[in-house]
Structures are given as structure tokens and as C-alpha cells.
Design a protein around this motif. Structure first.
Motif, PDB file in Angstrom:
ATOM      1  N   GLN A  52      36.330  25.193 -37.159  1.00 24.34           N
ATOM      2  CA  GLN A  52      36.221  25.914 -38.429  1.00 24.34           C
ATOM      3  C   GLN A  52      35.348  25.161 -39.425  1.00 24.34           C
ATOM      4  OE1 GLN A  52      39.966  26.960 -40.231  1.00 24.34           O
ATOM      5  NE2 GLN A  52      39.008  28.065 -41.917  1.00 24.34           N
ATOM      6  N   GLU A  53      35.527  23.856 -39.500  1.00 25.38           N
ATOM      7  CA  GLU A  53      34.697  23.039 -40.398  1.00 25.38           C
ATOM      8  C   GLU A  53      33.219  23.152 -40.024  1.00 25.38           C
ATOM      9  OE1 GLU A  53      33.775  18.318 -41.310  1.00 25.38           O
ATOM     10  OE2 GLU A  53      35.600  18.858 -40.229  1.00 25.38           O
ATOM     11  N   ALA A  54      32.932  23.134 -38.720  1.00 26.82           N
ATOM     12  CA  ALA A  54      31.547  23.199 -38.252  1.00 26.82           C
ATOM     13  C   ALA A  54      30.916  24.557 -38.553  1.00 26.82           C
ATOM     14  CB  ALA A  54      31.493  22.923 -36.754  1.00 26.82           C
ATOM     15  N   VAL A  55      31.708  25.612 -38.436  1.00 21.73           N
ATOM     16  CA  VAL A  55      31.200  26.981 -38.540  1.00 21.73           C
ATOM     17  C   VAL A  55      31.039  27.443 -39.987  1.00 21.73           C
ATOM     18  CG1 VAL A  55      31.868  29.385 -38.120  1.00 21.73           C
ATOM     19  CG2 VAL A  55      32.066  27.679 -36.287  1.00 21.73           C
ATOM     20  N   THR A  56      31.920  26.993 -40.871  1.00 20.40           N
ATOM     21  CA  THR A  56      31.943  27.499 -42.244  1.00 20.40           C
ATOM     22  C   THR A  56      30.593  27.316 -42.937  1.00 20.40           C
ATOM     23  OG1 THR A  56      34.306  27.022 -42.426  1.00 20.40           O
ATOM     24  CG2 THR A  56      33.100  27.339 -44.473  1.00 20.40           C
ATOM     25  N   GLU A 110      37.726  40.256 -33.797  1.00 20.15           N
ATOM     26  CA  GLU A 110      37.193  40.570 -35.126  1.00 20.15           C
ATOM     27  C   GLU A 110      35.697  40.309 -35.176  1.00 20.15           C
ATOM     28  OE1 GLU A 110      37.468  39.048 -39.774  1.00 20.15           O
ATOM     29  OE2 GLU A 110      39.108  38.564 -38.399  1.00 20.15           O
ATOM     30  N   LEU A 111      35.281  39.172 -34.652  1.00 22.17           N
ATOM     31  CA  LEU A 111      33.859  38.836 -34.672  1.00 22.17           C
ATOM     32  C   LEU A 111      33.065  39.776 -33.769  1.00 22.17           C
ATOM     33  CD1 LEU A 111      31.532  37.060 -35.557  1.00 22.17           C
ATOM     34  CD2 LEU A 111      32.184  35.394 -33.804  1.00 22.17           C
ATOM     35  N   MET A 112      33.600  40.067 -32.590  1.00 24.82           N
ATOM     36  CA  MET A 112      32.890  40.931 -31.646  1.00 24.82           C
ATOM     37  C   MET A 112      32.731  42.349 -32.194  1.00 24.82           C
ATOM     38  SD  MET A 112      31.888  39.213 -29.023  1.00 24.82           S
ATOM     39  CE  MET A 112      31.414  40.588 -27.992  1.00 24.82           C
ATOM     40  N   LYS A 113      33.757  42.850 -32.837  1.00 22.31           N
ATOM     41  CA  LYS A 113      33.739  44.249 -33.288  1.00 22.31           C
ATOM     42  C   LYS A 113      33.012  44.433 -34.614  1.00 22.31           C
ATOM     43  CE  LYS A 113      37.832  45.866 -30.806  1.00 22.31           C
ATOM     44  NZ  LYS A 113      39.194  46.434 -30.912  1.00 22.31           N
ATOM     45  N   PHE A 122      36.188  32.372 -34.633  1.00 18.64           N
ATOM     46  CA  PHE A 122      36.904  33.497 -35.224  1.00 18.64           C
ATOM     47  C   PHE A 122      36.100  34.139 -36.352  1.00 18.64           C
ATOM     48  CE2 PHE A 122      39.910  30.781 -33.153  1.00 18.64           C
ATOM     49  CZ  PHE A 122      40.785  31.669 -32.526  1.00 18.64           C
ATOM     50  N   GLY A 123      36.162  35.463 -36.399  1.00 19.77           N
ATOM     51  CA  GLY A 123      35.352  36.232 -37.316  1.00 19.77           C
ATOM     52  C   GLY A 123      35.537  35.869 -38.775  1.00 19.77           C
ATOM     53  N   ASP A 124      36.767  35.524 -39.166  1.00 23.53           N
ATOM     54  CA  ASP A 124      37.000  35.238 -40.586  1.00 23.53           C
ATOM     55  C   ASP A 124      36.426  33.892 -41.016  1.00 23.53           C
ATOM     56  OD1 ASP A 124      38.837  33.642 -39.320  1.00 23.53           O
ATOM     57  OD2 ASP A 124      40.581  34.337 -40.458  1.00 23.53           O
ATOM     58  N   TRP A 125      35.927  33.094 -40.065  1.00 25.89           N
ATOM     59  CA  TRP A 125      35.245  31.847 -40.404  1.00 25.89           C
ATOM     60  C   TRP A 125      33.755  32.065 -40.656  1.00 25.89           C
ATOM     61  CZ3 TRP A 125      36.958  28.416 -35.634  1.00 25.89           C
ATOM     62  CH2 TRP A 125      38.353  28.241 -35.677  1.00 25.89           C
ATOM     63  N   VAL A 126      33.210  33.137 -40.087  1.00 22.21           N
ATOM     64  CA  VAL A 126      31.752  33.294 -39.983  1.00 22.21           C
ATOM     65  C   VAL A 126      31.152  33.889 -41.249  1.00 22.21           C
ATOM     66  CG1 VAL A 126      29.897  34.430 -38.700  1.00 22.21           C
ATOM     67  CG2 VAL A 126      31.861  33.477 -37.469  1.00 22.21           C
TER      68      VAL A 126
END
Length: 256
Positions: A134-138, A181-184, A155-159
Motif C-alpha cells: 500500500q505504501e508503494a502504490v499510494t 474493485e480494481l479490475m472492474k 487493491f483498487g482503493d489504494w490506486v
């Protein structure tokens, strides 16, 4: 697994088969998870012309395709690159992405932190080692997933909205790297619809709709939509190995 990937390109006058073994090492191993050999044949008579290191070809052609997808799909202002995973594909992606694009910051996360630190210490440029995915993606603009994960690690809510993701791992129908979530909620691009619908757990299990093949965007028959959050699901195609092997063989032949 033992995979056999034959392909023929009339346009390039090239005929090959790649043999690839895939072993999921439960403990750290000095042996790569994927090992490959490419056999290059003469299309006129079937004789074997060359045996090539398929592991190098696989690493470089996979990263090159991700780079093409990124060039077309990434946001206009991309400053932060995030790599999840620290194996062979992480190195090949880092090399080509830092050669072709200019990022102000590169981050890496790996399940085994020591491997992430080793990666950061061995590449030619500053890399921030993150303690969590999550830290890397945020806040990242471009995300590359090259892991051995079998359940979602992204996870989509991180992106960040508008980010571009190259999903390279999870090459089995029951394996995942990205959550539903991310895929859709992303625009989904694939290298091959047929392959994605039979081999990609991220696509199959999420039920996400495929918007386009990357080739359709290259040809201009489908738009790239870089303003949207985009996912490129990469599974690899045998013809990519064929073209790469022919390129290597022709370069070698010219040198001789």
C-alpha cells in the motif's frame, strides 16, 4: 509446469518453439521460477538453426510489451513508478522503464524485504524500498505487478485515479494479483482476449470486461484512454518470442 509455445510469422520468415518450465519455489532458491529455451527453425525445411536463452528473451520481450502499453496508456504527467515484486521481471521492467521514461521517483515492494533491498542496491538509480504494498502504490502513476502472488496484493482503493497498471504475474486461471474493485473499475486491455479468458485469474474470477487488445490500440482501431485508470493484463504470446529470437539471430549472424 512445462509449457510449449510454438509460433510462425510469415511476415518475419520465422518459426520457433519456446520450452518453459515453471516451478513455484516454496523457499528462497537460487534457481529462477521460470526457465526457458527458444528453438529457432528454418521455415523452408524445418532444420534447427539456433538454440537461444529463452529466459533472457522472455524477460526482455515481456518488459518491452509492458513499455509499449505504458507509452500508450499512462497518464500525461507520470512521475512515480511502483514495482511490486523483485524477481527477474522486476529487473527487466526497471531497466527498460527507466531507459524510456523519466520518473522522479521509483518505489519497490516485495514480500521478502531483503530481496527488495538487494534490488534497490543493484540497479543503476535511486529506488525507495517500501515496507508495504500500500505504501508503494499510494500516489503512484504507473504500477507494475511482477509477483508470485496467488491472491490479490493490489487493491483498487489504494490506486490513484488515472494510474496505469501493468499486471504481469498471476498467469493461471485460479491466481490473482489485482482485486475485483480494481479490475472492474479500470479500463482493461490484454495482449490476447483468447488467452486472457482462459489463463488469467484476474480476468476470469473478477468478471471484468475486456475493452481492447493492445494490438488494436497500436493499430488505431481502439482508443487508448490514458485519462482513465487502465490495466494491461500481460500473459505473453509465443509470437513475441519468435520475433525476439529472430532479431537476436539476425544480429548474431550479421556479426559473423
Amino acid at each position: 509446469f512445462l509449457g510449449v509455445m510454438p509460433a510462425y510469422s510469415a511476415a518475419d520468415d520465422a518459426l520457433t518453439t519456446k520450452l518453459v518450465t515453471f516451478y513455484e519455489h516454496k523457499k528462497d532458491s537460487s534457481v529462477p521460477s521460470h526457465q526457458a529455451t527458444v528453438l529457432l527453425f528454418d521455415p523452408r525445411n524445418g532444420s534447427l538453426k539456433a538454440v537461444l536463452d529463452g529466459s533472457v528473451i522472455t524477460a526482455k520481450r515481456t518488459a518491452a510489451v509492458s513499455a509499449i502499453a505504458t507509452k500508450l496508456l499512462m497518464p500525461a504527467f507520470a512521475e512515480v513508478l511502483c514495482i511490486l515484486g523483485a524477481g527477474v521481471q522486476a529487473y527487466s521492467h526497471y531497466d527498460i522503464f527507466t531507459e524510456l521514461f523519466t520518473f522522479k521517483e521509483v518505489r519497490i515492494w516485495n514480500r521478502t524485504k531483503e530481496n527488495a533491498v538487494k534490488f534497490a542496491d543493484s540497479v543503476n538509480g535511486p529506488v525507495q524500498v517500501c515496507s508495504s504494498a500500500q505504501e508503494a502504490v499510494t500516489g503512484a502513476d504507473v504500477i507494475i505487478t511482477v509477483t508470485m502472488a496467488t491472491t490479490p496484493i493490489l487493491f483498487g482503493d489504494w490506486v490513484k485515479p488515472g494510474a496505469h497498471i501493468n499486471a504481469v504475474g498471476a498467469s493461471r486461471p485460479d491466481w490473482r494479483e489485482l482485486d475485483d474493485e480494481l479490475m472492474k473499475n479500470s479500463v482493461l486491455f490484454v495482449d490476447s482476449r483468447e488467452a486472457a479468458l482462459t489463463e488469467s485469474g484476474d480476468v476470469i474470477l473478477s468478471g471484468a470486461e475486456i475493452f481492447a487488445e493492445l494490438g488494436e490500440v497500436v493499430k488505431g482501431t481502439k482508443p487508448a484512454l490514458p485519462e482513465k485508470t487502465t490495466v494491461f493484463k500481460s500473459l505473453g504470446m509465443a509470437v513475441e518470442d519468435t520475433i525476439a529470437a529472430k532479431f537476436v539471430y539476425d544480429s548474431w549472424s550479421a556479426g559473423n
